[in-house]
Structures are given as structure tokens and as C-alpha cells.
Write a protein that holds these residues in place. Structure first.
Motif, mmCIF file in Angstrom:
data_model
loop_
_atom_site.group_PDB
_atom_site.id
_atom_site.type_symbol
_atom_site.label_atom_id
_atom_site.label_comp_id
_atom_site.label_asym_id
_atom_site.label_seq_id
_atom_site.Cartn_x
_atom_site.Cartn_y
_atom_site.Cartn_z
ATOM 1 N N ASP A 1 -0.968 5.853 10.045
ATOM 2 C CA ASP A 1 -1.378 4.478 9.772
ATOM 3 C C ASP A 1 -1.217 4.164 8.288
ATOM 4 O O ASP A 1 -1.434 3.049 7.857
ATOM 5 N N GLY A 2 -0.845 5.165 7.496
ATOM 6 C CA GLY A 2 -0.591 4.959 6.074
ATOM 7 C C GLY A 2 -1.819 4.877 5.209
ATOM 8 O O GLY A 2 -1.733 4.624 4.013
ATOM 9 N N LEU A 3 -2.981 5.101 5.798
ATOM 10 C CA LEU A 3 -4.228 5.037 5.039
ATOM 11 C C LEU A 3 -4.669 6.459 4.721
ATOM 12 O O LEU A 3 -5.452 7.068 5.441
ATOM 13 N N PHE A 4 -4.141 6.995 3.647
ATOM 14 C CA PHE A 4 -4.454 8.358 3.246
ATOM 15 C C PHE A 4 -5.790 8.333 2.511
ATOM 16 O O PHE A 4 -5.887 7.853 1.397
ATOM 17 N N ASN A 5 -6.824 8.831 3.154
ATOM 18 C CA ASN A 5 -8.169 8.686 2.603
ATOM 19 C C ASN A 5 -8.772 10.005 2.120
ATOM 20 O O ASN A 5 -9.965 10.116 1.971
ATOM 21 N N ASN A 6 -7.947 10.981 1.851
ATOM 22 C CA ASN A 6 -8.418 12.237 1.285
ATOM 23 C C ASN A 6 -8.809 11.979 -0.172
ATOM 24 O O ASN A 6 -8.058 11.365 -0.918
ATOM 25 N N PRO A 7 -9.971 12.464 -0.596
ATOM 26 C CA PRO A 7 -10.405 12.187 -1.978
ATOM 27 C C PRO A 7 -9.470 12.760 -3.047
ATOM 28 O O PRO A 7 -9.460 12.283 -4.173
ATOM 29 N N THR A 8 -8.675 13.762 -2.709
ATOM 30 C CA THR A 8 -7.767 14.353 -3.692
ATOM 31 C C THR A 8 -6.358 13.785 -3.577
ATOM 32 O O THR A 8 -5.445 14.269 -4.241
ATOM 33 N N ALA B 1 -0.649 -0.398 3.303
ATOM 34 C CA ALA B 1 -0.171 0.833 3.946
ATOM 35 C C ALA B 1 1.306 0.717 4.307
ATOM 36 O O ALA B 1 2.057 1.686 4.170
ATOM 37 N N HIS B 2 1.741 -0.463 4.756
ATOM 38 C CA HIS B 2 3.163 -0.666 5.087
ATOM 39 C C HIS B 2 4.036 -0.429 3.860
ATOM 40 O O HIS B 2 5.089 0.223 3.954
ATOM 41 N N LYS B 3 3.612 -0.951 2.735
ATOM 42 C CA LYS B 3 4.385 -0.770 1.499
ATOM 43 C C LYS B 3 4.490 0.703 1.135
ATOM 44 O O LYS B 3 5.557 1.183 0.745
ATOM 45 N N LEU B 4 3.394 1.430 1.267
ATOM 46 C CA LEU B 4 3.393 2.854 0.957
ATOM 47 C C LEU B 4 4.326 3.607 1.906
ATOM 48 O O LEU B 4 5.125 4.438 1.473
#
Length: 77
Positions: free
Chosen positions: A10-17, A48-51
Motif C-alpha cells: 500500500d506504500g505506507l511504510f510505517n516502520n519507525p526506522t 504513497a502512489h508517488k513513493l
């Protein structure tokens, strides 16, 4: 040999690192060695699409966007 990675996200990389620059550098470096990254994107988040497009572009691959169930059959077949 196989030298293509297909990332479905989904392009939402939500890992804190998570570090976008480091990820882009890794993708570019691997593309120089002939490893292609294609991305199948799910969802409606424009950021997210842009990423995901940028990842696919840097990886010399393709970006396929799937926003609905109707899109999935057409895009993946």
C-alpha cells in the motif's frame, strides 16, 4: 536466472526506522546490477502512489496501481 523483484504494497511504510533516501539508494544500487523492482500498489493514498512510482522508476521496473477489486483482475492477468 531471476532478477526481478515484485513488491505488492500500500506504500505506507510505517516502520519507525524507515529511511526513504536509504531505500531509494538501495533500489538504485541493485538496478545497476540488473535487479529490477516492479511495484503493485494498492489503495488511494496519493503520497504513497508517488513513493511507489519513484521506487519502480529507480528500480527500472513498472508500477501498477490497483484501487478497486475491478482493477485487480485487469491489471494482474
Amino acid at each position: 536466472g531471476n532478477n526481478q523483484i515484485i513488491l505488492a504494497t500500500d506504500g505506507l511504510f510505517n516502520n519507525p526506522t524507515y529511511d526513504e533516501d536509504a531505500l531509494m539508494n538501495l533500489v538504485k544500487q541493485q538496478a545497476k546490477y540488473g535487479i529490477t523492482l516492479s511495484v503493485i500498489g494498492f489503495g488511494a493514498d496519493e503520497k504513497a502512489h508517488k513513493l511507489m512510482k519513484k521506487l519502480a522508476s529507480n528500480g527500472n521496473g513498472n508500477f501498477i496501481l490497483i484501487q478497486s477489486d475491478d482493477d485487480s483482475g485487469t491489471a494482474l492477468i
